[in-house]
Design a protein around this motif. Structure first.
Motif, PDB file in Angstrom:
ATOM      1  N   UNK A  94       0.815  -1.217   0.000  1.00 26.95           N
ATOM      2  CA  UNK A  94       0.000   0.000   0.000  1.00 26.95           C
ATOM      3  C   UNK A  94       0.851   1.271   0.000  1.00 26.95           C
ATOM      4  N   UNK A  95       1.923   1.241   0.777  1.00 28.89           N
ATOM      5  CA  UNK A  95       2.766   2.448   0.851  1.00 28.89           C
ATOM      6  C   UNK A  95       3.326   2.804  -0.530  1.00 28.89           C
TER       7      UNK A  95
ATOM      8  N   UNK B 177       0.610   4.085  -2.784  1.00 31.25           N
ATOM      9  CA  UNK B 177       0.223   5.467  -2.490  1.00 31.25           C
ATOM     10  C   UNK B 177       1.234   6.432  -3.120  1.00 31.25           C
TER      11      UNK B 177
ATOM     12  N   UNK C  16      -5.726   3.486   4.156  1.00 34.31           N
ATOM     13  CA  UNK C  16      -4.749   3.790   5.204  1.00 34.31           C
ATOM     14  C   UNK C  16      -5.490   4.213   6.480  1.00 34.31           C
TER      15      UNK C  16
ATOM     16  N   UNK D 279       2.320   0.402   8.353  1.00 35.16           N
ATOM     17  CA  UNK D 279       2.343   1.418   7.296  1.00 35.16           C
ATOM     18  C   UNK D 279       3.096   2.644   7.816  1.00 35.16           C
ATOM     19  N   UNK D 280       4.186   3.043   7.140  1.00 32.79           N
ATOM     20  CA  UNK D 280       4.958   4.181   7.660  1.00 32.79           C
ATOM     21  C   UNK D 280       4.307   5.528   7.334  1.00 32.79           C
TER      22      UNK D 280
ATOM     23  N   UNK E 114      -4.886  11.716   4.569  1.00 31.04           N
ATOM     24  CA  UNK E 114      -5.242  10.588   5.449  1.00 31.04           C
ATOM     25  C   UNK E 114      -5.840  11.133   6.744  1.00 31.04           C
TER      26      UNK E 114
END
Lengths: 188, 311
Positions: A114-115, A118, A137, B5-6, B18
């Motif tokens: 996902x990162x 994105x 997220x 997730x960073x 976000x």
């Protein structure tokens, strides 16, 4: 450079064959463009699908390529992994010419990607897909405690932030000192 | 293990996108993860979700701090059993809270005090405190009130201390509204010295003699900021306290008979039909206000807001 034409895969919606509108107006042949990521695998994508990306759409509008020219000059996205670019191309094909639904079930499910997804989507300026990704997220911390959020989103503690800041300052100081020394050396 | 997730490595605009998708509870939880996160959430809330929340807090007997925020269209609650100070700080900073409309304290006194101190530290004024002492405790009432000194409205709903404190050692209070439901410990000295400048005073279970009330009224006539008093005690004899020949001549006290509209100090009016010996008007010296002193339903009242009705 290897070349695979994946833009016309089975995931893409089938062209209507006997639509009444198409009978009335002559069909304009669809133009295709080519993109590749870090892995150099070329993906063939229709202009309609690429319209989702403001970045590519802008490039296309400025270039005015013929089909042959487009095939010979695929758009290079060296900063995007091949599998991520594949996901993006698939999504663009699935949503070609369609209004984007409020909830997207076609998003890639692998959270570990996902990162990168994105980052790629943000770079390619695909607004709707970026919104869906951001939703995913945000959903990761639904009902989670601050400690769980820290774990999931890899948020450093205040102490870690302070240590990182000190380290960055130290590094910046060293670099500045190095530059001054180099400038002094050049002057001599 | 949940996927990781960073978030902080996202480009700033995506990071903010976000944050915009989180709800109030999630904003609060994220803000508690670090100072940096708190600043980021604060920015998002200020720009995209400006609200004027009213805050109320409850510290439950079980030690849970519940912070309730509400505005015209929404309501949200946060609960924590630890890190009270951090929690209060975060809420005050994030939602730009300048005052706590009501703080309900039901835990041990030490924890109650912690919450009051945390509010002060966070720069949040407390408008009203409602306090319930735990059955296991017996805090000195003066110590308790001293902690609440700068809070305008104080209501002590439960207090276990019953021994009369004949000589108060505390300096006087100037509460806007003081309500003591367990006032057995109150002596006349509290009325004439400690609470004499409280604007509105309500006492229950306080045992005072007619002579003591008389000395209080004399003290009030000399000068006081008190505008409303209610003592819930049935044994007073107002005629003896203030009636004919019982009040010194140099103090003015007039018997009032007929319909009188009286405010209770909190803006609510009641109309009473006074009979002889039930209501008197007294007047403060030095051009001070007048007040009616009257008895009704086993309660003794003093109010400076009154109006005689013709009918």
């Amino acid at each position: 450079m290897s070349s695979t034409e994946q833009g016309t895969s089975s995931a893409a919606p089938a062209e209507p064959t006997t639509a009444p509108e198409s009978a009335a107006a002559p069909e304009v042949p669809e133009s295709f463009y080519y993109v590749h990521g870090k892995d150099k695998v070329v993906h063939k994508v229709s202009a309609g699908a690429l319209q989702h990306s403001a970045l590519i759409h802008g490039m296309i509008s400025n270039l005015g390529y013929t089909e042959e020219q487009a095939k010979a000059n695929p758009f290079p996205f060296e900063n995007i992994d091949g599998d991520i670019l594949q996901m993006v191309v698939d999504w663009c094909n699935q949503h070609k010419g369609k209004p984007t639904p409020p909830e997207d079930t076609n998003l890639p499910k692998q959270k570990e990607k996902l990162f990168d997804l994105v980052l790629a989507v943000n770079y390619l300026e695909i607004k709707e897909l970026l919104t869906y990704c951001c939703k995913q997220v945000a959903m990761m911390v639904k009902g989670k405690s601050p400690e769980e959020i820290r774990e999931i989103w890899m948020i450093p503690t205040d102490a870690e932030d302070e240590a990182a800041e000190k380290e960055a300052k130290k590094r910046a100081g060293k670099e500045a000192a190095g530059e001054t020394a180099a400038a002094a050396g050049d002057a001599k | 293990m949940p996927p990781r997730f960073p978030l902080n490595r996202l480009p700033i605009l995506v990071y903010e996108d976000v944050l915009k998708l989180l709800d109030t509870q999630e904003h609060f939880n994220l803000a508690r993860t670090s100072k940096k996160s708190c600043t980021a959430v604060e920015k998002i809330l200020t720009i995209y979700f400006p609200r004027q929340y009213k805050m109320k807090c409850v510290l439950t007997a079980a030690g849970g701090l519940i912070i309730k925020l509400s505005d015209a269209s929404s309501q949200v609650e946060f609960e924590t059993f630890s890190f009270y100070t951090q929690c209060i700080n975060t809420v005050v900073k994030l939602f730009k809270i300048s005052s706590c409309a009501e703080l309900d304290l039901q835990d041990i006194f030490a924890n109650d005090k912690k919450i009051i101190d945390a509010m002060k530290e966070a720069g949040c004024e407390i408008s009203k405190v409602v306090m319930w002492e735990k059955p296991s405790e017996k805090t000195n009432p003066e110590t308790m009130l001293n902690v609440l000194r700068n809070i305008p409205e104080v209501s002590i709903q439960k207090m276990n201390y019953v021994k009369v404190i004949p000589k108060p050692i505390i300096r006087p209070f100037e509460f806007k509204d003081l309500d003591i439901r367990y006032g057995k410990w109150i002596s006349i000295k509290h009325l004439t010295e400690t609470f004499i400048d409280c604007q509105r005073l309500h006492l229950e279970k306080s045992v005072l003699s007619d002579a003591e009330i008389k000395s209080f009224l004399k003290r009030w006539i000399e000068g006081s900021k008190m505008r409303f008093l209610c003592i819930e005690y049935s044994q007073f004899n107002l005629k003896q306290i203030i009636g004919e020949n019982s009040f010194p001549k140099h103090f003015s006290a007039t018997d009032l008979v007929g319909r009188v509209e009286i405010k209770n100090g909190a803006g609510i009016s009641y109309t009473h039909r006074m009979t002889e010996g039930q209501c008197y008007i007294i007047k403060q010296k030095k051009r001070g206000p007048s007040a009616v002193v009257y008895q009704n339903d086993d309660k003794l009242f003093l109010s400076t807001e009154f109006k005689r009705s013709r009918y």
